[in-house]
Design a protein around this motif. Structure first.
Motif, PDB file in Angstrom:
ATOM      1  N   GLY A 208       0.778  -1.226   0.000  1.00  0.00           N
ATOM      2  CA  GLY A 208       0.000   0.000   0.000  1.00  0.00           C
ATOM      3  C   GLY A 208       0.809   1.274   0.000  1.00  0.00           C
ATOM      4  O   GLY A 208       0.222   2.366   0.012  1.00  0.00           O
ATOM      5  N   LEU A 209       2.136   1.189  -0.010  1.00  0.00           N
ATOM      6  CA  LEU A 209       2.952   2.404  -0.005  1.00  0.00           C
ATOM      7  C   LEU A 209       3.098   2.955  -1.429  1.00  0.00           C
ATOM      8  O   LEU A 209       3.114   2.202  -2.399  1.00  0.00           O
ATOM      9  CB  LEU A 209       4.321   2.130   0.602  1.00  0.00           C
ATOM     10  N   PRO A 210       3.228   4.273  -1.563  1.00  0.00           N
ATOM     11  CA  PRO A 210       3.212   4.888  -2.899  1.00  0.00           C
ATOM     12  C   PRO A 210       4.538   4.767  -3.629  1.00  0.00           C
ATOM     13  O   PRO A 210       5.593   4.476  -3.035  1.00  0.00           O
ATOM     14  CB  PRO A 210       2.914   6.361  -2.585  1.00  0.00           C
ATOM     15  N   VAL A 211       4.481   4.997  -4.923  1.00  0.00           N
ATOM     16  CA  VAL A 211       5.668   5.146  -5.764  1.00  0.00           C
ATOM     17  C   VAL A 211       5.495   6.428  -6.575  1.00  0.00           C
ATOM     18  O   VAL A 211       4.407   7.000  -6.627  1.00  0.00           O
ATOM     19  CB  VAL A 211       5.878   3.937  -6.698  1.00  0.00           C
ATOM     20  N   ALA A 212       6.558   6.876  -7.218  1.00  0.00           N
ATOM     21  CA  ALA A 212       6.502   8.128  -7.960  1.00  0.00           C
ATOM     22  C   ALA A 212       5.887   7.919  -9.337  1.00  0.00           C
ATOM     23  O   ALA A 212       6.156   6.917 -10.000  1.00  0.00           O
ATOM     24  CB  ALA A 212       7.902   8.713  -8.123  1.00  0.00           C
ATOM     25  N   PRO A 213       5.060   8.858  -9.791  1.00  0.00           N
ATOM     26  CA  PRO A 213       4.626   8.835 -11.195  1.00  0.00           C
ATOM     27  C   PRO A 213       5.823   9.125 -12.094  1.00  0.00           C
ATOM     28  O   PRO A 213       6.855   9.638 -11.639  1.00  0.00           O
ATOM     29  CB  PRO A 213       3.581   9.959 -11.261  1.00  0.00           C
ATOM     30  N   ALA A 214       5.690   8.807 -13.369  1.00  0.00           N
ATOM     31  CA  ALA A 214       6.798   9.007 -14.302  1.00  0.00           C
ATOM     32  C   ALA A 214       6.848  10.423 -14.857  1.00  0.00           C
ATOM     33  O   ALA A 214       7.905  10.881 -15.300  1.00  0.00           O
ATOM     34  CB  ALA A 214       6.706   8.008 -15.453  1.00  0.00           C
ATOM     35  N   LEU A 215       5.702  11.133 -14.829  1.00  0.00           N
ATOM     36  CA  LEU A 215       5.630  12.462 -15.431  1.00  0.00           C
ATOM     37  C   LEU A 215       4.623  13.305 -14.662  1.00  0.00           C
ATOM     38  O   LEU A 215       3.511  12.848 -14.385  1.00  0.00           O
ATOM     39  CB  LEU A 215       5.202  12.350 -16.893  1.00  0.00           C
ATOM     40  N   VAL A 216       5.017  14.529 -14.308  1.00  0.00           N
ATOM     41  CA  VAL A 216       4.107  15.480 -13.655  1.00  0.00           C
ATOM     42  C   VAL A 216       4.153  16.786 -14.451  1.00  0.00           C
ATOM     43  O   VAL A 216       5.234  17.371 -14.626  1.00  0.00           O
ATOM     44  CB  VAL A 216       4.497  15.741 -12.192  1.00  0.00           C
ATOM     45  N   THR A 217       2.997  17.231 -14.944  1.00  0.00           N
ATOM     46  CA  THR A 217       2.914  18.468 -15.714  1.00  0.00           C
ATOM     47  C   THR A 217       1.804  19.352 -15.160  1.00  0.00           C
ATOM     48  O   THR A 217       0.934  18.886 -14.415  1.00  0.00           O
ATOM     49  CB  THR A 217       2.637  18.187 -17.198  1.00  0.00           C
ATOM     50  N   TRP A 218       1.806  20.634 -15.545  1.00  0.00           N
ATOM     51  CA  TRP A 218       0.771  21.547 -15.068  1.00  0.00           C
ATOM     52  C   TRP A 218       0.515  22.657 -16.083  1.00  0.00           C
ATOM     53  O   TRP A 218       1.376  22.986 -16.906  1.00  0.00           O
ATOM     54  CB  TRP A 218       1.141  22.132 -13.716  1.00  0.00           C
ATOM     55  N   THR A 219      -0.687  23.199 -16.016  1.00  0.00           N
ATOM     56  CA  THR A 219      -1.087  24.319 -16.855  1.00  0.00           C
ATOM     57  C   THR A 219      -1.938  25.277 -16.023  1.00  0.00           C
ATOM     58  O   THR A 219      -2.427  24.918 -14.944  1.00  0.00           O
ATOM     59  CB  THR A 219      -1.921  23.872 -18.074  1.00  0.00           C
ATOM     60  N   ILE A 220      -2.122  26.498 -16.527  1.00  0.00           N
ATOM     61  CA  ILE A 220      -3.039  27.459 -15.931  1.00  0.00           C
ATOM     62  C   ILE A 220      -3.969  27.974 -17.032  1.00  0.00           C
ATOM     63  O   ILE A 220      -3.514  28.309 -18.136  1.00  0.00           O
ATOM     64  CB  ILE A 220      -2.304  28.637 -15.267  1.00  0.00           C
ATOM     65  N   SER A 221      -5.253  27.984 -16.723  1.00  0.00           N
ATOM     66  CA  SER A 221      -6.236  28.442 -17.704  1.00  0.00           C
ATOM     67  C   SER A 221      -7.203  29.421 -17.043  1.00  0.00           C
ATOM     68  O   SER A 221      -7.314  29.506 -15.812  1.00  0.00           O
ATOM     69  CB  SER A 221      -7.005  27.259 -18.299  1.00  0.00           C
ATOM     70  N   ARG A 222      -7.935  30.156 -17.904  1.00  0.00           N
ATOM     71  CA  ARG A 222      -8.972  31.076 -17.439  1.00  0.00           C
ATOM     72  C   ARG A 222     -10.113  31.035 -18.439  1.00  0.00           C
ATOM     73  O   ARG A 222      -9.887  31.205 -19.644  1.00  0.00           O
ATOM     74  CB  ARG A 222      -8.427  32.495 -17.314  1.00  0.00           C
ATOM     75  N   ASN A 223     -11.290  30.748 -17.927  1.00  0.00           N
ATOM     76  CA  ASN A 223     -12.477  30.655 -18.790  1.00  0.00           C
ATOM     77  C   ASN A 223     -12.241  29.676 -19.942  1.00  0.00           C
ATOM     78  O   ASN A 223     -12.547  29.968 -21.105  1.00  0.00           O
ATOM     79  CB  ASN A 223     -12.856  32.029 -19.337  1.00  0.00           C
ATOM     80  N   ALA A 224     -11.658  28.528 -19.601  1.00  0.00           N
ATOM     81  CA  ALA A 224     -11.392  27.430 -20.541  1.00  0.00           C
ATOM     82  C   ALA A 224     -10.332  27.773 -21.583  1.00  0.00           C
ATOM     83  O   ALA A 224     -10.121  27.004 -22.528  1.00  0.00           O
ATOM     84  CB  ALA A 224     -12.681  26.981 -21.231  1.00  0.00           C
ATOM     85  N   LYS A 225      -9.636  28.890 -21.427  1.00  0.00           N
ATOM     86  CA  LYS A 225      -8.569  29.261 -22.343  1.00  0.00           C
ATOM     87  C   LYS A 225      -7.231  29.152 -21.615  1.00  0.00           C
ATOM     88  O   LYS A 225      -7.043  29.732 -20.540  1.00  0.00           O
ATOM     89  CB  LYS A 225      -8.768  30.692 -22.845  1.00  0.00           C
ATOM     90  N   VAL A 226      -6.302  28.427 -22.213  1.00  0.00           N
ATOM     91  CA  VAL A 226      -4.993  28.231 -21.598  1.00  0.00           C
ATOM     92  C   VAL A 226      -4.198  29.526 -21.649  1.00  0.00           C
ATOM     93  O   VAL A 226      -4.021  30.123 -22.722  1.00  0.00           O
ATOM     94  CB  VAL A 226      -4.215  27.096 -22.305  1.00  0.00           C
ATOM     95  N   VAL A 227      -3.717  29.979 -20.489  1.00  0.00           N
ATOM     96  CA  VAL A 227      -2.898  31.184 -20.440  1.00  0.00           C
ATOM     97  C   VAL A 227      -1.428  30.855 -20.149  1.00  0.00           C
ATOM     98  O   VAL A 227      -0.544  31.650 -20.458  1.00  0.00           O
ATOM     99  CB  VAL A 227      -3.444  32.184 -19.399  1.00  0.00           C
ATOM    100  N   ILE A 228      -1.161  29.709 -19.534  1.00  0.00           N
ATOM    101  CA  ILE A 228       0.203  29.200 -19.376  1.00  0.00           C
ATOM    102  C   ILE A 228       0.202  27.763 -19.881  1.00  0.00           C
ATOM    103  O   ILE A 228      -0.470  26.892 -19.335  1.00  0.00           O
ATOM    104  CB  ILE A 228       0.672  29.271 -17.912  1.00  0.00           C
ATOM    105  N   LYS A 229       0.932  27.539 -20.967  1.00  0.00           N
ATOM    106  CA  LYS A 229       0.945  26.230 -21.607  1.00  0.00           C
ATOM    107  C   LYS A 229       1.626  25.191 -20.703  1.00  0.00           C
ATOM    108  O   LYS A 229       2.264  25.529 -19.708  1.00  0.00           O
ATOM    109  CB  LYS A 229       1.652  26.320 -22.955  1.00  0.00           C
ATOM    110  N   THR A 230       1.480  23.949 -21.091  1.00  0.00           N
ATOM    111  CA  THR A 230       1.974  22.834 -20.283  1.00  0.00           C
ATOM    112  C   THR A 230       3.447  22.995 -19.906  1.00  0.00           C
ATOM    113  O   THR A 230       4.301  23.223 -20.766  1.00  0.00           O
ATOM    114  CB  THR A 230       1.787  21.513 -21.039  1.00  0.00           C
ATOM    115  N   ARG A 231       3.695  22.888 -18.615  1.00  0.00           N
ATOM    116  CA  ARG A 231       5.062  22.907 -18.110  1.00  0.00           C
ATOM    117  C   ARG A 231       5.339  21.598 -17.378  1.00  0.00           C
ATOM    118  O   ARG A 231       4.449  21.035 -16.738  1.00  0.00           O
ATOM    119  CB  ARG A 231       5.276  24.092 -17.170  1.00  0.00           C
ATOM    120  N   VAL A 232       6.572  21.134 -17.454  1.00  0.00           N
ATOM    121  CA  VAL A 232       6.968  19.852 -16.863  1.00  0.00           C
ATOM    122  C   VAL A 232       7.628  20.091 -15.508  1.00  0.00           C
ATOM    123  O   VAL A 232       8.615  20.831 -15.415  1.00  0.00           O
ATOM    124  CB  VAL A 232       7.918  19.093 -17.799  1.00  0.00           C
ATOM    125  N   ALA A 233       7.072  19.464 -14.479  1.00  0.00           N
ATOM    126  CA  ALA A 233       7.678  19.535 -13.151  1.00  0.00           C
ATOM    127  C   ALA A 233       8.652  18.383 -12.926  1.00  0.00           C
ATOM    128  O   ALA A 233       9.689  18.551 -12.281  1.00  0.00           O
ATOM    129  CB  ALA A 233       6.601  19.521 -12.076  1.00  0.00           C
TER     130      ALA A 233
END
Length: 307
Positions: A208-233
């Protein structure tokens, strides 16, 4: 003309780049998937100070896990996964050097082979799982770089149908104090608490202990419009960042499963994997208004969890 055409086809095929050679599991049965309790890229943290002395914010040893931990009972026979020669790296560490550009490292092994010995895949017993570790660690090194053994075409067979989890998204000020996401102004730190679940149940204290995902990304949007495109963490799908960048990928507050603070080890304690999305995000670069931060965590087989 027909013979020339056939010869041209053969030469074209020979010119294709060689694909990575798949290899079997190091324990029997070789062609059946075994539980993996530690992923490529997992945090490996050993804090100098104990918890009561705020050890989590202090110095220590912080590295990315450079292979996979395959769960197996102590004393389980461990086999060669490729033809090659054996070289010792330590008392419980072996290098299996192949004729190609690949080296496999085995950790937590009570070895029974000699230095320089030739070994045969699936036939030669290299040793046995060292007590009390309950697993064998495999690192794959190709052309001088550690690579993810769970990516396609490497350790086979391997299947994963579980989805990673993004448990929460945190907004912190520059002092690390969590902020309410309403009414932000100025520079903040964006952090995602994300983890994956092993596709097979792991026996023993790591169940039951966790492991790391292989990829973590994030975006910021406003009113369904992307204002900061996908960035990789974080991206552990193929290779790893250098250990010097550990705190550029993970955020403070991260610790591994079965974590250690000072002289104490907290057995069966689940790790906490905090991914640093943006260390100094300036909200003043956006117009006043409401925005949506979306984080996606993906495993090496493309399963995705979103928050």
């Amino acid at each position: 003309m027909r013979h020339r055409l056939l010869l041209s086809i053969v030469l074209a095929a020979l010119a294709l780049p060689a694909a990575a050679a798949a290899y079997p599991w190091p324990i029997k049965p070789f062609d059946r998937q075994h539980p993996v309790r530690g992923n490529f890229g997992d945090p490996r943290t050993v804090f100098v100070a104990d918890v009561s002395n705020n050890g989590i914010e202090g110095p220590g040893s912080f590295t990315f896990h450079q292979g996979v931990d395959i769960a197996a009972p102590d004393g389980t026979p461990i086999y060669a996964i490729a033809d090659g020669r054996i070289h010792y790296e330590g008392a419980a560490t072996l290098n299996l050097v192949t004729r190609g550009a690949t080296t496999f490292q085995y950790f937590h092994i009570v070895s029974v082979v000699g230095e320089g010995q030739r070994v045969i895949a699936r036939q030669t017993v290299l040793g046995y799982v060292q007590a009390p570790y309950g697993h064998v660690h495999i690192t794959e090194i190709r052309r001088g770089h550690v690579v993810n053994p769970l990516q396609r075409g490497h350790l086979m067979p391997y299947a994963d149908h579980t989805r990673p989890t993004v448990a929460r998204i945190l907004v912190e000020n520059q002092n690390g104090i969590v902020q309410t996401p309403r009414g932000l102004c100025g520079k903040v730190q964006l952090v995602a608490d994300a983890f994956d679940t092993p596709p097979m149940r792991v026996p023993g204290k790591f169940d039951g202990l966790p492991v790391a995902p292989a990829l973590v990304t994030w975006t910021i949007s406003r009113n369904a419009k992307v204002v900061i495109k996908t960035r990789v963490a974080a991206d552990f799908r193929h290779r790893l960042p250098p250990n010097s960048r550990f705190w550029d990928v993970y955020a403070r507050g991260t610790y591994q499963n079965d974590t250690r603070f000072g002289r104490a080890q907290y057995a069966s304690t689940p790790g906490r994997y905090l991914f640093l999305l943006a260390p100094r995000f300036d909200t003043k670069t956006l117009r006043n208004g409401s925005y949506l931060v979306t984080v996606r965590a993906t495993d090496v087989r493309g399963n995705t969890g979103t928050r």
